[in-house]
Write a protein that holds these residues in place. Structure first.
Motif, mmCIF file in Angstrom:
data_model
loop_
_atom_site.group_PDB
_atom_site.id
_atom_site.type_symbol
_atom_site.label_atom_id
_atom_site.label_comp_id
_atom_site.label_asym_id
_atom_site.label_seq_id
_atom_site.Cartn_x
_atom_site.Cartn_y
_atom_site.Cartn_z
ATOM 1 N N ASP A 118 0.831 -1.203 0.000
ATOM 2 C CA ASP A 118 0.000 0.000 0.000
ATOM 3 C C ASP A 118 0.869 1.259 0.000
ATOM 4 O OD1 ASP A 118 -2.523 1.529 0.393
ATOM 5 O OD2 ASP A 118 -1.481 2.072 2.265
ATOM 6 N N LEU A 119 1.887 1.259 0.840
ATOM 7 C CA LEU A 119 2.756 2.439 0.896
ATOM 8 C C LEU A 119 3.459 2.659 -0.442
ATOM 9 C CD1 LEU A 119 4.317 1.962 4.452
ATOM 10 C CD2 LEU A 119 2.874 3.892 3.716
ATOM 11 N N MET A 120 3.973 1.569 -1.018
ATOM 12 C CA MET A 120 4.697 1.704 -2.281
ATOM 13 C C MET A 120 3.767 2.160 -3.393
ATOM 14 S SD MET A 120 7.334 -1.495 -2.067
ATOM 15 C CE MET A 120 8.041 -1.219 -3.679
ATOM 16 N N ASP A 121 2.549 1.654 -3.342
ATOM 17 C CA ASP A 121 1.607 2.079 -4.380
ATOM 18 C C ASP A 121 1.291 3.561 -4.232
ATOM 19 O OD1 ASP A 121 -0.145 1.188 -6.628
ATOM 20 O OD2 ASP A 121 -1.676 2.077 -5.314
ATOM 21 N N ARG A 122 1.190 4.009 -2.991
ATOM 22 C CA ARG A 122 0.938 5.441 -2.795
ATOM 23 C C ARG A 122 2.135 6.270 -3.270
ATOM 24 N NH1 ARG A 122 -0.610 5.587 3.287
ATOM 25 N NH2 ARG A 122 -0.620 7.859 3.079
ATOM 26 N N TYR A 123 3.306 5.786 -2.971
ATOM 27 C CA TYR A 123 4.516 6.512 -3.415
ATOM 28 C C TYR A 123 4.534 6.603 -4.951
ATOM 29 C CZ TYR A 123 9.374 8.161 -2.792
ATOM 30 O OH TYR A 123 10.516 8.913 -2.737
ATOM 31 N N TRP A 124 4.157 5.488 -5.584
ATOM 32 C CA TRP A 124 4.086 5.479 -7.050
ATOM 33 C C TRP A 124 3.061 6.499 -7.544
ATOM 34 C CZ3 TRP A 124 0.826 1.721 -10.371
ATOM 35 C CH2 TRP A 124 1.155 1.861 -11.730
ATOM 36 N N ARG A 125 1.907 6.493 -6.882
ATOM 37 C CA ARG A 125 0.881 7.456 -7.281
ATOM 38 C C ARG A 125 1.386 8.886 -7.105
ATOM 39 N NH1 ARG A 125 -3.141 4.898 -3.407
ATOM 40 N NH2 ARG A 125 -3.823 7.067 -3.160
ATOM 41 N N ALA A 126 2.125 9.120 -6.024
ATOM 42 C CA ALA A 126 2.685 10.463 -5.803
ATOM 43 C C ALA A 126 3.582 10.856 -6.979
ATOM 44 C CB ALA A 126 3.473 10.502 -4.495
#
Lengths: 800, 800
Positions: free
Chosen positions: A12-20
């Motif tokens: 989840d964190l990595m996906d959010r970072y990617w989205r950022a």
């Protein structure tokens, strides 16, 4: 329960970072204002010119997030090379998220105001380019011209055993020749003393308007191809972010484990076997997470996502809503706080300090650059008791000097010599007294000078030699490229890009200067008599001087002592491209070392011992004596022919006052306003007179001399001879005859410009023309030059 | 009893034929006399300069013998491309043995006298080069520069469904980038409408001093690599001639059977599947059958056999005996009769007439060349009621013309358009109304304009585009290469080789002229404002003009009608390289079609409607009116800026007499002695005056204009502006400002050279400098050019 590489939290964190990073990328392409979408998007928030490449960007953002994870997990020293560098928003977004961008550019702060500036500056006049340009921290590869990412990456890891370069190769770029050959670089990499390249072939599927070849061959062929190239491909394919995160994390864990295994085994083993290094083949949709369809045209996963998918919100108001939907699909409120700062739990995903890929010092190699320890080049001098003694071939005296550069460099290990297959042929064989060619293919008993590690890199690809050397220099080391003069044109375009990189980085304060890129063109046009016409082209110099004068230097040492002095200078210099043209065949030597040093330091000068106009080597231009004729020369063969012509003229027309001027540093000819080395007009006039005839024998195409001197007072009296595209298999001297550069033609040229020589001149001219006939008859009968040509020495008569 | 491909008789005959070719090859390298060894060899029989490449030669001789067999057996139309073309003795020997050599060069007769001349001429002054040079019948590929054999071969077979090109790829050459990418050409070949390339990868083992990569990877990797490239490799490996003959014959039978199957299946099938074409991997010793060892150094099967294995018989008398042994090992008395003629049972092995590879007309493509049917380009004209009307982008008007060239060409099928991936981007999208991109990879529903056959060839490799086109032209067809201007430098060196080929073949009577190689550089330096600095380089022209003036032409049409006229001319021309630089972005149009035709025919001329010095278009140079200033321009953007500058000057300084000169044909500027298009000095003076200031706005690097005009009367008054390596992401107009080529700078340049304009001039100069400041402020604020720039039209004020 299935064991996964990533926990749900991590994912989840990595996906959010990617989205950022995706959000920042779209923001850079589109937004002039309203960076956090704190209010509904309006047309005034959008830039007027929409420029950039979206297609490759989300895939590269995805890769970067995952590389951050393994860097942290394994404390790796890694840099990122973006083959599809036109996806500049990706590297800018990530270096911003990890904090390096704001450290270098404090005005691009980590808050709403900084975000807005980050967005505004992209592809905007006065802002930053849309590629992975030098302005971006962490970049050693602009990516504007495709084909060199993998060669650059290999160059970067040679002699950097702790470094891993994650090299993203676009499937468009993979169609180019240089890239297709670069996969074989793994036959040269030493697992103990070098670092590692982890190629990530990004099967994005499309180029500008076409599918890519590698995306349209079967999985079986693809796997065979890369196994055939000697790699171990790990496939990551799909479009569901969740599944892809897990697959990519697993693939990278596997790759890092394999890399560690290989390095460990190699360090423990006595015998050498070339390992099969891992690589990743990532197949993801072009324009991933972007608009699926616009105006009925599919966008995501088609070539239509290559550049800006919604390109005219002003003309198509409905696109504004689509854009807003797209931006909001990344849910910026889950990524940034109200001040515009990345949320701390996300910021924690990036590596710290110099482990951040934007801050790794290898990507700003100048900061790591140490001076190259050099022996005293004077110790390698050729004894020249009298001008004209026969030498063994100029580069053959350079060889021992370079050998000892290698020797002094054993500890630092920051110098390599690159070339297609010609180090010995080019007269540099002495290197192999000290080192070997690095080669990790199999060997056989009759091989010579091959070893798993060595300072000489030979692959029959000028592109790889150039690309490796560039990567080596950009990461803060030193090197030399030796090449046939004609075939150096193969890398014309790579030279362009490197010269442009040097020009821009010289203007960026935080970019430390790197070592110069040194070319030694030893198998030159005048001694391709045995290879013929296809091997004759001295035009690389023309190509080079079109680039910014701040970064280019061209040297034509006339003999071995001058070559030593010039090469010493080049190896000490910074941030230039130095082109040195020198001979490898036995040739007369003119200057003892002291004189050579002074001559090379001046770059141009009168040779008083060859002149009879009673001038010294021209340190005092006020007291210069009159002359009737200037015989100028630049290059080893033109110098020889000029001196032979002068010798004929002085014998036959003893009352004529002749001045011999030799040019080592070609840029001396340019006006001082055009090149930092340029002579003042006064100094030029002092050498070349204001009104006397000048016969100029030049190594390359004659027009280059005109191009450099057209503004000079006496330009209309300068008559230049050089290569005029005439050549075949013939004798060495006949090559000069075919191009009117030989002693007889040069002497005729002089007489033609000296009406005052009258009947004596006419008589000599007749004699010279007879000589040319005699030469033609002799060579067609005997297949070699007349003895008086072969044995001619300065100061002797007819070669006694 | 084992069934073999060859009978014992066949094998014996073929082996003797091979020995004959090897004997002739060694003879060419060494012998000056005693061609049949009718007496013991003496030093005087040996040439004084020993030049040539033995290493590759016996392997190529072996291949040629075997190709002869399958040509005869299957009545194939086949030509031979020698990648390692430096093994020239092989192709010369074989074309001599098959008889084509003596037909073309009757003095090289098939008898002892002819043999002697054959030997003497090789690598001898006044003789023939040591490569597979244009002088050799059957050659379309000189092989001097490595890397292009496979691209040339594919180019040759496009639209030649009956032709097979046997392409020998050296394992040295295989390391180059262009060759490594060329294997993928099989994704573009149509098995019905195109011919076939049969690659024979010759694993000779070594380069000059190194092993080759492909010879030192495992059999498994080698097979995977070529299967991954999409080929079906057939291996022939060994060194025992008997076994090798049988293996090679079997391999070629297999390959021909597979080729026939593929073509038959494809012609019968409704759906298209890319076939897996056969290739041969031949591993044989370098220097096969040559000396095993000399002076204790192993020669055969090592890199020491690369050039001349026994290089100094004069210095080492024992080498003379070794050489004699070597020559006699081929038993010439079993090969030639006492008159020096190949024995009839051996001569019978060669194909007959045009089936001989040296006589196949495809290898002298000019003889097959048919004129390209062209529509009337005037029909595609842009209406120009008044100069300055806005056009849609010049190449966008060329597109429909090219589309109809394709249409008229449906039957002849001898025209193709090549480019990396930019046909649409370059404004030529109209082509796809008529044809498609030829592509034999898989397709997907969102693809556009892809089909198994089509006239457009796109691969993201400038090297392939160039190599394919060269092969296509050399076999007698027509074509066009459209490319980004900056990246055409990627093929600088290939251009060199092609220009050299054209120069030499123009001098060979039996070589028929071929169609010109046409470049359209449509994405040029001045409109790379959105790609930035890496995409900006107009230096290809500089590179081109260094080559022989007989073969190079450079055109800079200022608008669409001129572009149409120029391209029509280029497509009709023969044996040139034509470089055409044109814009693809909306731009003003200046000349109606009639005027454009006249202007392009003249190549250079006054634009009277833009001038106020009262001259017409200068057909009568005697009656030319006086002027105060010449504003010259070449290239679309420089023309626009010049006209805008003229408009400013005329408005503010109405009494100034200004002449506008536009240059379409750049070679007009050279002296007539230097280039066939060059203006006489009188004509040049008439246009540019003898003493008035000339401000010259040029598309490329300014120094090129000086290089071309330095001999002209008024040269010292010519002030040139052009690209000076300044650029980034910015607005289109700002690109000109960064390089001082914009209207404001040009007007300032004029005023600076016209002291007579006095206070008025000074005032205008201040206004112009203010404009430059205003521009800078505007673009950094708004990110686009000022409205008065965007909307400026000739004849209007401030863009009304």
């Amino acid at each position: 329960m299935q064991v996964t590489t990533l926990t749900a939290d991590q994912l989840d964190l990595m996906d959010r970072y990617w989205r950022a990073s995706n959000y920042l990328s779209v923001g850079q392409i589109y937004l002039h204002d309203n960076p956090l979408l704190t209010r509904p998007l309006v047309l005034e928030d959008i830039k007027k010119m929409l420029l950039g490449h979206w297609g490759t960007t989300p895939g590269q953002n995805f890769i970067y997030v995952h590389l951050n994870r393994i860097i942290k997990q394994h404390d790796l020293s890694m840099i990122y090379v973006s083959g599809p560098g036109h996806g500049g928003p990706a590297v800018v977004s990530h270096t911003y998220l990890e904090g390096t961008y704001s450290e270098i550019y404090p005005e691009i702060s980590q808050d709403t105001a900084g975000l807005q500036k980050l967005f505004q500056q992209f592809s905007f006049p006065g802002g930053i380019p849309s590629h992975a340009s030098p302005e971006c921290p962490g970049s050693i590869h602009e990516g504007g011209e495709l084909g060199y990412s993998l060669s650059h990456s290999f160059g970067a890891v040679f002699d950097n055993p702790e470094l891993i370069v994650a090299c993203v190769v676009g499937d468009g770029e993979a169609e180019t020749g240089p890239l297709a050959a670069a996969w074989h670089s793994n036959k040269f990499l030493n697992p103990v003393s070098d670092g590692v390249v982890l190629p990530i072939l990004h099967l994005n599927g499309y180029k500008i308007a076409n599918p890519t070849i590698l995306a349209r061959i079967s999985h079986e062929e693809l796997e065979q191809l890369f196994r055939g190239y000697g790699w171990n491909p790990i496939f990551v394919e799909g479009d569901d972010p969740k599944l892809m995160h897990e697959a990519m994390a697993t693939a990278l864990d596997t790759a890092v484990a394999e890399i560690k295994d290989i390095k460990l085994n190699a360090s423990r083993s006595d015998t050498f076997t070339r390992p099969r290094w891992p690589m990743i083949i990532l197949r993801s949709p072009k324009g991933w997470t972007g608009p699926k369809e616009v105006d009925g045209v599919p966008i995501e996963d088609t070539f239509h996502s290559h550049q800006v998918p919604l390109s005219h919100p002003a003309k198509h108001p409905e696109h504004l809503a689509l854009l807003e939907d797209w931006l909001r699909s990344y849910r910026p409120q889950e990524l940034f706080d109200s001040a515009g700062r990345l949320l701390p739990e996300l910021a924690a995903l990036a590596p710290e300090g110099k482990r951040r890929m934007g801050a790794n010092p290898h990507a700003n190699g100048g900061v790591l650059l140490e001076d190259l320890p050099l022996p005293d080049y004077r110790d390698y001098a050729c004894e020249v008791a009298t001008p004209g003694v026969q030498g063994i071939g100029d580069t053959h005296l350079l060889g021992p000097f370079l050998r000892d550069v290698v020797k002094l460099n054993e500890a630092l290990c920051n110098f390599r010599v690159f070339g297609p297959d010609e180090t010995i042929s080019n007269g540099l064989g002495a290197l192999f007294e000290m080192t070997e060619r690095q080669w990790t293919g199999t060997t056989q008993s009759n091989d010579e000078y091959l070893a798993p590690s060595g300072r000489v890199m030979e692959m029959l690809s000028e592109h790889q030699c150039q690309g490796w050397l560039e990567g080596y220099l950009l990461t803060g080391r030193h090197g030399l490229f030796n090449c046939y003069e004609a075939f150096i044109h193969i890398i014309d375009s790579m030279f362009n890009q490197h010269a442009k990189w040097l020009k821009i980085t010289a203007e960026i304060p935080w970019r430390a200067k790197i070592a110069s890129l040194n070319y030694l063109l030893a198998s030159h046009v005048w001694r391709q008599d045995h290879n013929g016409f296809s091997h004759q082209d001295p035009g690389f110099i023309d190509h080079v001087v079109n680039k910014k004068s701040e970064v280019v230097r061209v040297y034509l040492p006339p003999d071995a002592n001058c070559l030593l002095s010039v090469m010493d200078h080049c190896l000490r210099s910074r941030h230039y491209v130095n082109v040195v043209v020198a001979g490898k065949h036995p040739a007369p030597q003119w200057l003892d070392m002291d004189t050579a040093v002074k001559h090379c330091r001046a770059g141009i000068g009168i040779w008083p011992w060859a002149s009879n106009d009673e001038n010294g080597p021209l340190e005092d231009t006020d007291s210069i004596a009159e002359t009737d004729l200037v015989m100028a020369c630049s290059g080893d063969v033109p110098t020889l022919e000029t001196l032979a012509a002068v010798s004929i003229l002085r014998e036959h027309l003893p009352s004529l006052k002749i001045r011999v001027v030799n040019v080592v540093d070609l840029m001396k000819l340019q006006p001082e306003a055009e090149h930092p080395h340029g002579l003042s007009d006064d100094a030029f006039d002092a050498l070349f007179t204001q009104d006397k005839p000048v016969v100029f024998a030049f190594h390359a195409y004659p027009s280059l001399i005109h191009k450099l001197t057209y503004r000079r007072t006496n330009h209309h009296n300068i008559h230049v001879r050089g290569y005029k595209e005439e050549g075949t298999i013939t004798t060495p001297f006949d090559m000069t005859v075919l191009n009117d550069l030989d002693r007889f033609h040069l002497a005729i040229d002089a007489i033609d410009r000296l009406p005052q020589t009258g009947a004596e001149g006419a008589k000599l001219k007749q004699w010279l023309n007879d000589k040319l006939l005699e030469h033609r008859q002799y060579i067609t009968q005997y297949g070699e030059d007349m003895p008086e040509i072969r044995h001619w020495r300065w100061g002797s008569k007819d070669g006694e």
